[in-house]
Write a protein that holds these residues in place. Structure first.
Motif, short mmCIF file in Angstrom:
data_model
loop_
_atom_site.label_atom_id
_atom_site.label_comp_id
_atom_site.label_asym_id
_atom_site.label_seq_id
_atom_site.Cartn_x
_atom_site.Cartn_y
_atom_site.Cartn_z
N GLU A 164 0.83 -1.20 0.00
CA GLU A 164 0.00 0.00 0.00
C GLU A 164 0.87 1.26 0.00
N GLY A 165 1.95 1.22 0.78
CA GLY A 165 2.87 2.37 0.81
C GLY A 165 3.53 2.59 -0.54
N CYS A 166 3.92 1.50 -1.22
CA CYS A 166 4.54 1.63 -2.55
C CYS A 166 3.54 2.23 -3.55
N ILE A 167 2.30 1.81 -3.46
CA ILE A 167 1.26 2.36 -4.34
C ILE A 167 1.07 3.85 -4.06
N ARG A 168 1.08 4.20 -2.78
CA ARG A 168 0.90 5.60 -2.38
C ARG A 168 2.02 6.49 -2.93
N VAL A 169 3.26 6.03 -2.76
CA VAL A 169 4.41 6.80 -3.25
C VAL A 169 4.37 6.89 -4.78
N SER A 170 3.97 5.80 -5.45
CA SER A 170 3.89 5.80 -6.91
C SER A 170 2.85 6.81 -7.40
N LEU A 171 1.70 6.85 -6.74
CA LEU A 171 0.67 7.82 -7.10
C LEU A 171 1.16 9.25 -6.89
N PHE A 172 1.87 9.47 -5.79
CA PHE A 172 2.41 10.79 -5.49
C PHE A 172 3.42 11.21 -6.55
N LEU A 173 4.30 10.29 -6.91
CA LEU A 173 5.30 10.58 -7.93
C LEU A 173 4.64 10.87 -9.28
N ALA A 174 3.64 10.08 -9.64
CA ALA A 174 2.93 10.29 -10.91
C ALA A 174 2.22 11.63 -10.91
N TYR A 175 1.61 11.98 -9.77
CA TYR A 175 0.90 13.28 -9.65
C TYR A 175 1.88 14.43 -9.84
N LEU A 176 3.05 14.36 -9.20
CA LEU A 176 4.04 15.42 -9.33
C LEU A 176 4.57 15.51 -10.76
N ALA A 177 4.84 14.34 -11.35
CA ALA A 177 5.39 14.31 -12.71
C ALA A 177 4.41 14.90 -13.72
N LEU A 178 3.13 14.55 -13.59
CA LEU A 178 2.13 15.05 -14.53
C LEU A 178 1.87 16.54 -14.34
N SER A 179 1.75 16.97 -13.07
CA SER A 179 1.47 18.39 -12.81
C SER A 179 2.64 19.28 -13.22
N SER A 180 3.86 18.76 -13.11
CA SER A 180 5.02 19.56 -13.46
C SER A 180 5.13 19.80 -14.96
N ARG A 181 4.41 19.01 -15.75
CA ARG A 181 4.44 19.16 -17.20
C ARG A 181 3.45 20.20 -17.71
N LEU A 182 2.55 20.64 -16.84
CA LEU A 182 1.55 21.64 -17.23
C LEU A 182 2.22 23.01 -17.33
N GLN A 183 2.02 23.68 -18.46
CA GLN A 183 2.67 24.96 -18.67
C GLN A 183 2.21 26.00 -17.66
N GLU A 184 0.93 25.93 -17.26
CA GLU A 184 0.38 26.91 -16.32
C GLU A 184 1.04 26.80 -14.94
N ILE A 185 1.57 25.61 -14.63
CA ILE A 185 2.17 25.39 -13.31
C ILE A 185 3.63 25.84 -13.27
N ARG A 304 12.61 18.21 -7.34
CA ARG A 304 13.00 18.47 -8.73
C ARG A 304 11.76 18.64 -9.61
N PHE A 305 10.60 18.09 -9.14
CA PHE A 305 9.35 18.23 -9.88
C PHE A 305 8.61 19.52 -9.53
N THR A 306 8.86 20.06 -8.34
CA THR A 306 8.03 21.18 -7.86
C THR A 306 8.78 22.50 -7.74
N THR A 307 10.02 22.55 -8.18
CA THR A 307 10.77 23.81 -8.17
C THR A 307 11.44 24.03 -9.52
N ARG A 308 11.60 25.30 -9.88
CA ARG A 308 12.30 25.69 -11.10
C ARG A 308 13.18 26.90 -10.77
N GLU A 309 14.18 27.13 -11.57
CA GLU A 309 15.02 28.32 -11.40
C GLU A 309 14.19 29.57 -11.71
N PRO A 310 14.11 30.52 -10.76
CA PRO A 310 13.32 31.74 -10.99
C PRO A 310 14.15 32.81 -11.71
#
Length: 331
Positions: A164-185, A304-310
């Motif tokens: 269950e923990g592995c599934i949870r971390v995988s979902l979290f990683l997928a959520y970060l990876a997908l959201s980081s690809r959105l131009q608006e974000i 690395r998924f949730t920060t960018r150089e400003p």
């Protein structure tokens, strides 16, 4: 240029100031003040500084204070995000694009008047918590229920919680990876990086000036991303212990009642998990040693998924927000 708070060779220091990226701006929460700095469409910086709500006694109790502080910070953060969003509406109106209120907004204003905004903020906090709990706590538990492991043996329960923990971390990683690809974000992540750079600059004793802030890392151990990752890791341990403690009762249940009981137990222990993660992130932010580096390492990796150089204009906003949150007091 922001005034220097320290000489270039000042010793390192720790601060309790934390923040949140907004639409074209930043929220910084200091020991007693909340500062919101927004880059307006005319390129000026709008600054709003308010006192923090008074603390209640629970906020001084280790572990218990984690859940309380999380809820209060979410309320402040969502209110700040709504404040920053109004400048998008102003820009749309100036560009000839009419912004209409929804029926729900008009209904709340008619019924509640000035309190409508507070109601919207509380509803947004509740919805955000429900989304987070549903996606990262309840859904992994539901998915893990289909794994063919014995639920009538203690060893099977422990393995099930690890899965269950592995599934949870995988979902979290997928959520970060997908959201980081959105131009608006992307710009939000840049402001997130500006927040971390500014805090690092202060903690390293450098002057709060753009050329000094620029050289620091966009990653910081006291980050919401790191906090969420710790929640997921700690949940494996806590949920396993609770499942083992209730093993006798669970053994008598089968089918849907067992699933519902498992979900109920997780909902009941979420404040404990959040509180333990809060204490861990607070500890890792205060000290720099082998243990804290181990605690911080996975969260820093996920950043690395949730920060960018400003850019420099974002750094200027971050400096204004940070100095205003810390003005007149030590962090």
């Amino acid at each position: 240029m922001a005034q220097s708070l320290a000489a270039p060779d000042s010793p390192s220091r720790k601060t309790s100031v934390g923040g949140q990226a907004l639409i074209e701006g930043l929220l910084m929460i200091g020991p007693s003040k909340v500062a919101i700095a927004i880059r307006k469409p005319d390129n000026e910086i709008d600054l709003s500084v308010k006192p923090l709500p008074p603390k209640n006694p629970v906020q001084n109790i280790p572990v218990l204070r984690g859940a309380v502080n999380l809820f209060k910070q979410m309320k402040i953060g969502i209110g700040a995000f709504m404040h920053s969003a109004q400048y998008m509406e102003i820009e749309d109106e100036e560009g000839g694009k009419e912004v209409e209120q929804s029926r729900f907004e008009r209904f709340l204003e008619d019924k509640l008047g000035d309190k409508a905004k507070d109601v919207v903020i509380y509803l947004a906090v509740i919805l955000a918590l429900c989304f987070t709990v549903g996606l990262f706590i309840l859904l992994p538990n539901f998915i893990a229920g289909f794994i063919p492991l014995s639920k009538t043996q203690r060893s099977g329960l422990i393995l099930l919680n690890l899965c269950e923990g592995c599934i949870r971390v995988s979902l979290f990683l997928a959520y970060l990876a997908l959201s980081s690809r959105l131009q608006e974000i992307s710009r939000l992540w840049q402001y997130h990086g500006a927040e971390h750079k500014t805090i690092h600059c202060y903690e390293h004793g450098d002057p709060l000036e753009i050329e000094y802030v620029r050289k620091h890392s966009v990653k910081h151990p006291r980050c919401g991303t790191s906090f969420l990752f710790l929640v997921m890791i700690i949940s494996i341990l806590v949920f396993s212990l609770v499942d083992l403690a209730s093993f006798g009762f669970r053994f008598e249940l089968t089918g849907a009642p067992r699933v519902l009981f498992s979900l109920f137990i997780r909902l009941l222990t979420i404040p404990l998990v959040a509180g333990a993660a809060y204490e861990a992130i607070r500890f890792s932010g205060r000290y720099d040693n082998a243990l804290t580096r181990v605690i911080s390492a996975p969260g820093l990796l996920f950043q690395r998924f949730t920060t960018r150089e400003p850019d420099d204009s974002m750094l200027e906003v971050a400096i204004v927000a940070f100095e205003s949150a810390l003005a007149g007091e030590d962090a």
